[in-house]
Design an enzyme around this catalytic site. Structure first.
Site, short mmCIF file in Angstrom:
data_model
loop_
_atom_site.label_atom_id
_atom_site.label_comp_id
_atom_site.label_asym_id
_atom_site.label_seq_id
_atom_site.Cartn_x
_atom_site.Cartn_y
_atom_site.Cartn_z
N SER A 232 0.90 -1.11 -0.05
CA SER A 232 -0.11 -0.07 0.04
C SER A 232 1.05 1.29 -0.04
O SER A 232 2.00 1.34 0.53
CB SER A 232 -0.95 -0.10 1.26
N ASP A 233 0.37 2.26 -0.58
CA ASP A 233 0.82 3.57 -0.36
C ASP A 233 0.78 3.87 1.26
O ASP A 233 -0.10 3.27 1.70
CB ASP A 233 0.59 4.88 -1.15
N TRP A 234 1.76 4.63 1.66
CA TRP A 234 1.76 4.75 3.29
C TRP A 234 0.29 5.59 3.58
O TRP A 234 0.20 6.76 3.41
CB TRP A 234 2.97 5.69 3.53
N GLY A 236 -2.60 4.14 2.45
CA GLY A 236 -3.65 4.03 1.44
C GLY A 236 -4.81 3.00 1.82
O GLY A 236 -5.53 2.79 0.84
#
Length: 728
Positions: A232-234, A236
């Site tokens: 995941s994006d941080w 997300g």
């Protein structure tokens, strides 16, 4: 380790141990399982180099000297080289330094298409054309991953703006998704064999990308055969069950409540409470762990035979300088002011605060703690030597405001604040009247000083553009205008010294309309890495012949952008990509819109001609197409140099609406004066195909296709035509 042994290893893990492996236990790492020899999985930003180290549970940098690293050219600069070999070389250095710093995954490269020039992360991406992006991301990924390091190609998908990046819902046609926004990712996975993909913050068709089944399962896993880790994006991930069931492998975030991440205790509680079928949940968790162990095994993290890597090797600086050299784009040279003759210059005036600014520390998660950075001012001074007096005048006043990434040496969570749009948004109106007054007064003083100094200088170089107060994660620019009243400064400077060499340093296009007609020489320089300043000097003074080409169209201003004219930007809760496939030059060409500089444009200090375009259909069956393209390139000037031959394809009788032409091949050719070389390229089926929404596949129609040989999207030098039959 075989798949059977990985399966056996998973069977020995407790449920808690599995869950610990699929979410962050530190800001940049997950937990390992020491009893089974499974190490933690350690990640690091970012695309321009390995980011400095922070404390495990807070955004406070360690503050020691060991994490100074090489500062690489930004991805836009790399794209401007149009050089696959340099993309590989840059990736190799990035991977080696990632491993040398003890990391397992580098959160790079970024391949989101530049839908709008205002995107704050333009400098992290590779331009507007999916073919160019695909051709460069593959060698870049190869270079990274040959060092027992995983790349993490981002942001999957449609993260084309920073405005409302956390929640904006993208509505896009399937055809545009497949033809424009996914090819770079597909190439990285299928040809580059990338081991990591990062989900995007935004939504696609009502579902967040970090748990979007269509993106992560249907396309990435089933269609493309991806076996690696989806990270995941941080911050997300937004829902435990959605993340569990829809293809997200590893949840990371910006906060220190690691046990409360969606894929941590909430997941365990959901299973134990019966809120989700236990057997189904464990099967999904096992898939995630299997993906992680597969990558660990590929990186030799489980067998102890891993490459150690290294960083700050001086031998690598030559490749970084070459990449910086080839990224410089010569846009104008009307009176052959360039190259400058350093022997004739006794006093050199350098104007512009950007010439004295280091850009490595800014930009958001792309920030770098650079071992060094040669600024343009330093590069010019180094190059001309002690017989030339170099005078510097800032020309304009730059008081940084609104930089959301400032002061990371304290416990202030700038990274977390970036996820809050209200805090992240850059607001010029927030400046106090006193600050605005000081800005005006200082600009007046600096302007007068610069104009006075210009009168008796032998040569004047202006270096302006943008900074990472504008090119940065978490915010988009409001318009393309130059900040700090630079338009006025450049205009007045050109009145006093019409021979001023104007250099714009930025990560994305700027509006030049206020002074472009008066400037006879114009150079565009990106955030070109630690060797950028000396590389720029070498180009301006003629030791290096410029060969950079624009990886994106430079519109006159943002109002001409297709996302604004035909689609929506920035949108509200939703943003509709109404421009469909007509992104960048596809729009400007098809709708005959005047641009400042076209896609693929760039000048040289020598002259090239391309002639004799020939096309031969080698194969034309229902299953396969193959066309051989040949032409000659000659250097008819007096200097050695490089040009980029570009091949575009145009369907003469399209059954669906298509762009006027599309880039389908390119080759960078280095030639000595008087040298001629034959170039041969092969166009396969995908060069003639489009995505049919009726059949949900790429197809080729029975038609006549024009093959266009070009210097850039606006300058076609030769044309030939072929006939192809439809595929099955």
């Amino acid at each position: 380790m075989t798949k059977e042994k990985i399966k056996e290893l998973i069977s020995q893990l407790t449920l808690q141990e599995k869950i610990d492996m699929i979410h962050g236990s530190e800001l940049f790492a997950t937990k390992g399982v020491e009893r089974l020899g499974i190490p933690p999985f350690v990640t690091s930003d970012g695309p321009r180099g390995v980011r400095k180290d922070f404390e495990k549970d807070k955004w406070s940098e360690i503050g020691l000297s060991y994490d100074y690293v090489s500062y690489l050219p930004c991805n836009s600069a790399l794209a401007a080289t149009w050089n696959r070999e340099l993309a590989y070389a840059a990736g190799k250095i990035l991977g080696k330094e990632t491993r040398g710093r003890g990391k397992d995954m580098i959160l790079a490269p970024g391949v989101n298409i530049m839908r709008t020039p205002l995107c704050g992360r333009s400098f992290e991406y590779m331009g507007e054309d999916p073919y160019l992006v695909s051709e460069l991301v593959v060698p870049l990924v190869h270079g990274i991953e040959e060092n027992d390091v995983s790349s993490c190609v981002k942001h999957f998908a449609l993260n084309n703006q920073e405005e409302r990046r956390m929640d904006v819902d993208v509505e896009v046609s399937e055809r545009a998704l497949r033809e424009i926004y996914l090819p770079g990712f597909e190439a990285a996975v299928k040809r580059g064999k990338a081991k990591g993909i990062m989900g995007a913050y935004n939504q696609l068709r009502g579902t967040h990308c970090c748990h979007n089944h269509y993106l992560l399962e249907d396309i990435l896993r089933k269609e493309w055969g991806f076996e690696g880790i989806v990270v995941s994006d941080w911050g997300g991930v937004h829902d435990t069950q959605e993340a569990l069931m829809n293809g997200m492998d590893m949840e990371m975030s910006v906060t220190d409540n690691f046990d409360n991440y969606y894929m941590a205790n909430p997941l365990l509680e959901m299973i134990e409470s019966g809120a989700v079928d236990k057997k189904t949940a464990i099967a999904e968790i096992d898939k995630k762990v299997r993906h992680i162990l597969y990558v660990m095994n590929e990186l030799h993290m489980l067998d102890g035979e891993r490459y150690t890597g290294s960083y700050n090797d001086y031998a690598d600086k030559a490749a970084l300088r070459q990449a910086a050299r080839e990224s410089v784009v010569l846009l104008k040279n009307n009176k052959n002011i360039l190259p400058l003759n350093k022997k004739a210059i006794k006093k050199l005036l350098v104007v512009g605060e950007n010439s004295n600014r280091q850009h490595a520390p800014g930009g958001g998660s792309a920030e770098i703690k650079a071992l060094y950075e040669i600024t343009p001012l330093m590069g010019f001074t180094m190059f001309v030597g002690g017989n030339t007096e170099v005078v510097y005048k800032p020309g304009y006043y730059n008081e940084d405001v609104g930089n959301i990434w400032a002061n990371t040496e304290t416990d202030q969570n700038g990274q977390a604040d970036s996820l809050n749009q209200d805090k992240a948004e850059h607001k010029d109106t927030a400046s106090s009247e006193a600050k605005a007054k000081r800005q005006r007064e200082m600009n007046e003083n600096y302007l007068k000083e610069a104009l006075e100094a210009a009168k008796d200088a032998d040569a004047v170089i202006y270096v302006g553009g943008l900074t990472h107060d504008y090119d940065t994660e978490g915010q988009d620019r409001k318009d393309m205008r130059l900040p700090y009243e630079q338009d006025r400064l450049i205009t007045e400077l050109l009145k006093v010294r019409p021979d001023t060499v104007v250099v714009i340093q930025a990560g994305s296009p700027v509006d030049m309309s206020a002074w472009i007609e008066d400037a006879d020489s114009l150079v565009f320089s990106w955030y070109a890495g630690m060797e950028g300043g000396i590389a720029l000097a070498e180009v301006l003074f003629g030791d290096v012949n410029p060969s950079g080409r624009l990886p994106e169209t430079f519109p006159v201003n943002e109002k001409d952008c297709p996302a604004v004219v035909l689609g929506e930007y920035p949108g509200g809760d939703k943003v509709c990509y109404g421009e469909d496939i007509f992104v960048g030059y596809r729009y400007y060409d098809t709708y005959e819109v005047k641009t400042a500089f076209p896609f693929g444009y760039g000048l040289s200090y020598t002259d090239f001609v391309m002639t004799g375009l020939r096309a031969e259909v080698l194969e034309d069956t229902a299953q396969s197409k193959s066309v051989k393209i040949s032409f000659d390139v000659s250097n008819i000037g007096s200097r050695a140099g490089a040009t980029v031959s570009q091949i575009y394809v145009s369907d003469k009788c399209p059954k669906v609406k298509k762009a006027a032409k599309e880039l389908r091949a390119f080759e960078k050719i280095y030639l000595e004066p008087g040298e001629t070389r034959e170039v041969t390229l092969i166009l396969e089926k995908d060069a003639f195909s489009y995505f049919s929404e009726e059949t949900h596949r790429f197809c080729v129609d029975n038609s006549s296709y024009m093959i266009l040989l070009a210097k850039n999207a606006d300058e076609i030098v030769d044309v030939t035509e072929i006939e192809l039959q439809a595929d099955s």
